[in-house]
Design a protein around this motif. Structure first.
Motif, PDB file in Angstrom:
ATOM      1  N   LEU A 104       0.841  -1.202   0.000  1.00 27.84           N
ATOM      2  CA  LEU A 104       0.000   0.000   0.000  1.00 27.84           C
ATOM      3  C   LEU A 104       0.869   1.242   0.000  1.00 27.84           C
ATOM      4  O   LEU A 104       0.636   2.169  -0.781  1.00 27.84           O
ATOM      5  N   SER A 105       1.859   1.263   0.890  1.00 30.69           N
ATOM      6  CA  SER A 105       2.760   2.418   0.971  1.00 30.69           C
ATOM      7  C   SER A 105       3.525   2.603  -0.328  1.00 30.69           C
ATOM      8  O   SER A 105       3.652   3.724  -0.829  1.00 30.69           O
ATOM      9  N   GLN A 106       4.029   1.515  -0.887  1.00 29.36           N
ATOM     10  CA  GLN A 106       4.794   1.604  -2.126  1.00 29.36           C
ATOM     11  C   GLN A 106       3.908   2.071  -3.277  1.00 29.36           C
ATOM     12  O   GLN A 106       4.310   2.924  -4.081  1.00 29.36           O
ATOM     13  N   VAL A 117       3.582   0.367  -9.204  1.00 27.51           N
ATOM     14  CA  VAL A 117       2.318  -0.391  -9.133  1.00 27.51           C
ATOM     15  C   VAL A 117       2.399  -1.593 -10.057  1.00 27.51           C
ATOM     16  O   VAL A 117       2.107  -2.726  -9.650  1.00 27.51           O
ATOM     17  N   ARG A 118       2.806  -1.367 -11.279  1.00 24.68           N
ATOM     18  CA  ARG A 118       2.870  -2.460 -12.263  1.00 24.68           C
ATOM     19  C   ARG A 118       3.865  -3.525 -11.841  1.00 24.68           C
ATOM     20  O   ARG A 118       3.619  -4.712 -12.022  1.00 24.68           O
ATOM     21  N   ARG A 119       4.999  -3.120 -11.257  1.00 27.77           N
ATOM     22  CA  ARG A 119       6.008  -4.072 -10.797  1.00 27.77           C
ATOM     23  C   ARG A 119       5.431  -4.969  -9.690  1.00 27.77           C
ATOM     24  O   ARG A 119       5.587  -6.193  -9.718  1.00 27.77           O
ATOM     25  N   ILE A 120       4.727  -4.369  -8.744  1.00 26.63           N
ATOM     26  CA  ILE A 120       4.122  -5.143  -7.649  1.00 26.63           C
ATOM     27  C   ILE A 120       3.060  -6.091  -8.199  1.00 26.63           C
ATOM     28  O   ILE A 120       2.999  -7.268  -7.816  1.00 26.63           O
ATOM     29  N   LEU A 121       2.244  -5.618  -9.111  1.00 28.52           N
ATOM     30  CA  LEU A 121       1.195  -6.468  -9.684  1.00 28.52           C
ATOM     31  C   LEU A 121       1.798  -7.615 -10.486  1.00 28.52           C
ATOM     32  O   LEU A 121       1.302  -8.748 -10.425  1.00 28.52           O
ATOM     33  N   GLN A 122       2.876  -7.361 -11.208  1.00 31.76           N
ATOM     34  CA  GLN A 122       3.554  -8.433 -11.938  1.00 31.76           C
ATOM     35  C   GLN A 122       4.135  -9.461 -10.966  1.00 31.76           C
ATOM     36  O   GLN A 122       4.075 -10.662 -11.217  1.00 31.76           O
ATOM     37  N   GLN A 123       4.676  -8.976  -9.863  1.00 27.01           N
ATOM     38  CA  GLN A 123       5.218  -9.858  -8.822  1.00 27.01           C
ATOM     39  C   GLN A 123       4.125 -10.790  -8.287  1.00 27.01           C
ATOM     40  O   GLN A 123       4.399 -11.923  -7.898  1.00 27.01           O
ATOM     41  N   LEU A 124       2.886 -10.300  -8.295  1.00 24.91           N
ATOM     42  CA  LEU A 124       1.748 -11.103  -7.831  1.00 24.91           C
ATOM     43  C   LEU A 124       1.139 -11.934  -8.961  1.00 24.91           C
ATOM     44  O   LEU A 124       0.093 -12.557  -8.776  1.00 24.91           O
ATOM     45  N   GLY A 125       1.793 -11.941 -10.109  1.00 26.31           N
ATOM     46  CA  GLY A 125       1.316 -12.745 -11.228  1.00 26.31           C
ATOM     47  C   GLY A 125       0.112 -12.155 -11.929  1.00 26.31           C
ATOM     48  O   GLY A 125      -0.643 -12.872 -12.580  1.00 26.31           O
ATOM     49  N   LEU A 126      -0.057 -10.840 -11.826  1.00 27.12           N
ATOM     50  CA  LEU A 126      -1.211 -10.185 -12.430  1.00 27.12           C
ATOM     51  C   LEU A 126      -0.783  -9.399 -13.660  1.00 27.12           C
ATOM     52  O   LEU A 126       0.094  -8.540 -13.591  1.00 27.12           O
ATOM     53  N   ASP A 127      -1.401  -9.704 -14.782  1.00 26.78           N
ATOM     54  CA  ASP A 127      -1.136  -9.008 -16.028  1.00 26.78           C
ATOM     55  C   ASP A 127      -2.017  -7.757 -16.019  1.00 26.78           C
ATOM     56  O   ASP A 127      -3.223  -7.837 -16.221  1.00 26.78           O
ATOM     57  N   SER A 128      -1.413  -6.607 -15.752  1.00 25.68           N
ATOM     58  CA  SER A 128      -2.210  -5.398 -15.546  1.00 25.68           C
ATOM     59  C   SER A 128      -2.056  -4.407 -16.686  1.00 25.68           C
ATOM     60  O   SER A 128      -0.996  -4.286 -17.295  1.00 25.68           O
ATOM     61  N   THR A 129      -3.139  -3.704 -16.915  1.00 25.02           N
ATOM     62  CA  THR A 129      -3.122  -2.592 -17.856  1.00 25.02           C
ATOM     63  C   THR A 129      -2.856  -1.315 -17.059  1.00 25.02           C
ATOM     64  O   THR A 129      -2.853  -1.328 -15.822  1.00 25.02           O
ATOM     65  N   CYS A 130      -2.686  -0.229 -17.759  1.00 26.28           N
ATOM     66  CA  CYS A 130      -2.519   1.064 -17.099  1.00 26.28           C
ATOM     67  C   CYS A 130      -3.766   1.392 -16.269  1.00 26.28           C
ATOM     68  O   CYS A 130      -3.668   1.874 -15.142  1.00 26.28           O
ATOM     69  N   GLU A 131      -4.938   1.082 -16.822  1.00 30.78           N
ATOM     70  CA  GLU A 131      -6.194   1.330 -16.111  1.00 30.78           C
ATOM     71  C   GLU A 131      -6.272   0.493 -14.829  1.00 30.78           C
ATOM     72  O   GLU A 131      -6.729   0.968 -13.795  1.00 30.78           O
ATOM     73  N   ASP A 132      -5.819  -0.772 -14.904  1.00 30.53           N
ATOM     74  CA  ASP A 132      -5.790  -1.628 -13.708  1.00 30.53           C
ATOM     75  C   ASP A 132      -4.929  -0.989 -12.627  1.00 30.53           C
ATOM     76  O   ASP A 132      -5.295  -0.960 -11.450  1.00 30.53           O
ATOM     77  N   SER A 133      -3.778  -0.482 -13.035  1.00 25.53           N
ATOM     78  CA  SER A 133      -2.847   0.118 -12.077  1.00 25.53           C
ATOM     79  C   SER A 133      -3.465   1.331 -11.398  1.00 25.53           C
ATOM     80  O   SER A 133      -3.297   1.536 -10.196  1.00 25.53           O
ATOM     81  N   ILE A 134      -4.190   2.119 -12.153  1.00 25.02           N
ATOM     82  CA  ILE A 134      -4.860   3.297 -11.591  1.00 25.02           C
ATOM     83  C   ILE A 134      -5.905   2.865 -10.568  1.00 25.02           C
ATOM     84  O   ILE A 134      -5.994   3.423  -9.474  1.00 25.02           O
ATOM     85  N   VAL A 135      -6.692   1.842 -10.897  1.00 28.01           N
ATOM     86  CA  VAL A 135      -7.725   1.354  -9.983  1.00 28.01           C
ATOM     87  C   VAL A 135      -7.093   0.779  -8.716  1.00 28.01           C
ATOM     88  O   VAL A 135      -7.549   1.057  -7.605  1.00 28.01           O
ATOM     89  N   VAL A 136      -6.038   0.006  -8.865  1.00 24.91           N
ATOM     90  CA  VAL A 136      -5.360  -0.576  -7.697  1.00 24.91           C
ATOM     91  C   VAL A 136      -4.835   0.533  -6.793  1.00 24.91           C
ATOM     92  O   VAL A 136      -4.984   0.470  -5.568  1.00 24.91           O
ATOM     93  N   LYS A 137      -4.276   1.565  -7.382  1.00 23.52           N
ATOM     94  CA  LYS A 137      -3.779   2.697  -6.586  1.00 23.52           C
ATOM     95  C   LYS A 137      -4.931   3.373  -5.845  1.00 23.52           C
ATOM     96  O   LYS A 137      -4.803   3.737  -4.673  1.00 23.52           O
ATOM     97  N   GLU A 138      -6.066   3.522  -6.488  1.00 24.25           N
ATOM     98  CA  GLU A 138      -7.246   4.117  -5.848  1.00 24.25           C
ATOM     99  C   GLU A 138      -7.760   3.237  -4.709  1.00 24.25           C
ATOM    100  O   GLU A 138      -8.144   3.738  -3.658  1.00 24.25           O
ATOM    101  N   VAL A 139      -7.777   1.929  -4.927  1.00 24.28           N
ATOM    102  CA  VAL A 139      -8.219   0.999  -3.876  1.00 24.28           C
ATOM    103  C   VAL A 139      -7.296   1.109  -2.666  1.00 24.28           C
ATOM    104  O   VAL A 139      -7.766   1.212  -1.524  1.00 24.28           O
ATOM    105  N   CYS A 140      -5.996   1.111  -2.908  1.00 22.80           N
ATOM    106  CA  CYS A 140      -5.040   1.229  -1.797  1.00 22.80           C
ATOM    107  C   CYS A 140      -5.252   2.531  -1.040  1.00 22.80           C
ATOM    108  O   CYS A 140      -5.240   2.550   0.199  1.00 22.80           O
TER     109      CYS A 140
END
Length: 187
Positions: A104-106, A117-140
């Motif tokens: 969350l902090s990162q 954001v994209r690096r963390i999501l890739q580490q979790l095995g998630l293929d993310s788009t730019c839009e996904d990254s924005i949503v994840v940042k908003e959720v955090c």
């Protein structure tokens, strides 16, 4: 949460002189159901999957130990709805505790093209788009903000009680805060 209470306000101990440190054990606030109306489905899922279901409910909504798990539950739900990660939940995301609170902090610190954001999501095995990254940042951000607001409300209640007990219009007080979430979170 601890605070110093005037002895005259403590009914269980004899004597009126001096002060006593009161440990509120406020992490257990809500165990009687009094905060059920503000608990989300994600809070309930985190609670049910914890080592002590039904206990320490307030703590599970505010503590760094649980915030990453709340985010993980939200991401799973949004993915099931087809709103994230092309509707594909990775096996890693299904693993309890895999979304560490430090993420969350990162993620909230990420200012450069969402690369963190994209690096963390890739580490979790998630293929993310730019839009996904924005949503994840908003959720955090939403999970962190809610935790801070809930924590602040509890602190404000205790400060207000202290002010009333002292019969003051304004109370000057010092608050000490500790913990990794407080120390590392960008907000």
């Amino acid at each position: 949460m601890c605070y110093m209470e005037e002895m005259r306000n403590i009914e269980l101990v004899e004597g009126d002189e001096g002060k006593m440190c009161i440990n509120t054990e406020w992490g257990g606030f809500g165990d009687n159901g009094c905060i059920d109306d503000i608990r989300t489905q994600y809070d309930k899922e985190v609670d049910e999957g914890s080592l002590n279901p039904g206990k320490q409910r307030y703590e599970k909504m505010t503590s760094g130990m649980y915030l990453g798990e709340i985010v993980r539950q939200i991401l799973i739900d949004l993915t099931k709805q087809g709103l994230l990660f092309r509707g594909q939940i990775s096996e890693r995301l299904r693993t309890r505790g895999i979304f560490e609170t430090k993420f969350l902090s990162q993620i909230e610190s990420d200012r450069l093209a969402l690369l963190q954001v994209r690096r963390i999501l890739q580490q979790l095995g998630l293929d993310s788009t730019c839009e996904d990254s924005i949503v994840v940042k908003e959720v955090c951000g939403a999970v962190s903000r809610r935790a801070a607001q809930l924590y602040g409300a509890g602190l404000a209640a205790i400060v207000e009680k202290r002010r009333e007990d002292q019969g003051l219009e304004h109370l000057k007080i010092t608050v000490g805060v500790d913990g990794t979430l407080y120390k590392l979170h960008p907000q």
